[in-house]
Design a protein around this motif. Structure first.
Motif: not given
Length: 267
Positions: A68-70, A75-77, A83-86, A97-99
């Motif tokens: 779901m997260e991927e 759509y919510v960036l 999301l950088l990779w999986r 990405e680190y926040l």
């Protein structure tokens, strides 16, 4: 911290190597204690910078939250980290990405609250993508008096539905919304209603909490009967989750349901 939460160094060597194919060598790690869905959640310091990871092994029944997260991330960036990779071997790990921020403070008078309201206002303007998202019945279907009550909750707007303070990160002058494990297609007012309960939990009265979310335009579309049904469904959901324990969220849900019952009768 969830009982199943493990540390980076406890991951299988193969999983760590797969992650480091994306990050380079990891030189320092900070395990993150908040969150319920992930067995591992950590900030990695690597030779290519910082990254936040969350993941589960393939035996975990909640691995679907990774999907779901991927799925929803592109759509919510505008208000969530990219999301950088999986990595999807024996361990399923997402790298974001680190926040560099802190959890939102929902207490009365906190300046964070206005920024949280702005984030949910922005979310309310987004079209709901044509994706296999969760529906209100997946979360609240077992907690309504009558299945027909679910009609109040249905709609065509994208909803996050878990605005707990750890899921709102204050960074770069705004509130970023993280942990999209339950993206839901539903009525536009569901997220503001969920936020009401969290504001009460943080010390607002029900009236104050509804005044706060009144600044979110979609709140004005909520029918009184629907709000009362939703308040009752949430009270039952959180009471079941508490299983007799004195959870503050259950007390907040009770307070809102009682307030909503009076307000609905008066409308």
């Amino acid at each position: 911290m969830p009982a199943e939460r493990i540390h980076w160094e406890d991951l299988p060597c193969a999983a760590r190597q797969q992650v480091e194919q994306h990050t380079g060598q990891v030189v320092a790690v900070r395990t993150v204690s908040t969150g319920r869905n992930s067995a591992v959640a950590a900030v990695l310091e690597s030779e290519r910078g910082r990254v936040f990871i969350k993941g589960v092994d393939h035996s975990q029944p909640r691995r679907w939250t990774q999907d779901m997260e991927e799925m929803i991330n592109p759509y919510v960036l505008s208000f969530t980290p990219r999301l950088l990779w999986r990595v999807n071997g024996d361990w399923d790990i997402l790298g974001f990405e680190y926040l560099d921020g802190r959890h939102a403070d929902y207490a009365p008078g906190s300046p964070d609250v206005d920024k949280v309201v702005l984030t949910f206002t922005e979310l309310g303007r987004l079209p709901c993508p044509d994706l296999p998202l969760k529906r209100p019945e997946h979360r609240w279907g077992a907690h309504v008096d009558d299945p027909a009550d679910l009609e109040w909750f249905r709609g065509d707007r994208l909803q996050h539905i878990d605005p707990t303070p750890p899921n709102l990160v204050m960074a770069e002058g705004k509130a970023s919304l993280i942990d999209w494990a339950w993206p839901t297609r539903g009525a536009a007012w569901l997220d503001p209603a969920c936020l009401v309960i969290r504001l009460i939990e943080a010390g607002h009265t029900p009236e104050q909490a509804e005044d706060v979310v009144g600044a979110v335009p979609s709140w004005g579309t909520a029918p009184p009967e629907g709000l009362r049904a939703f308040a009752l469904a949430n009270l039952r959901m959180w009471s079941k989750a508490a299983n007799g324990r004195p959870f503050e969220i259950t007390k907040a849900a009770q307070a809102w349901f009682e307030y909503r019952t009076v307000q609905t009768a008066a409308s």
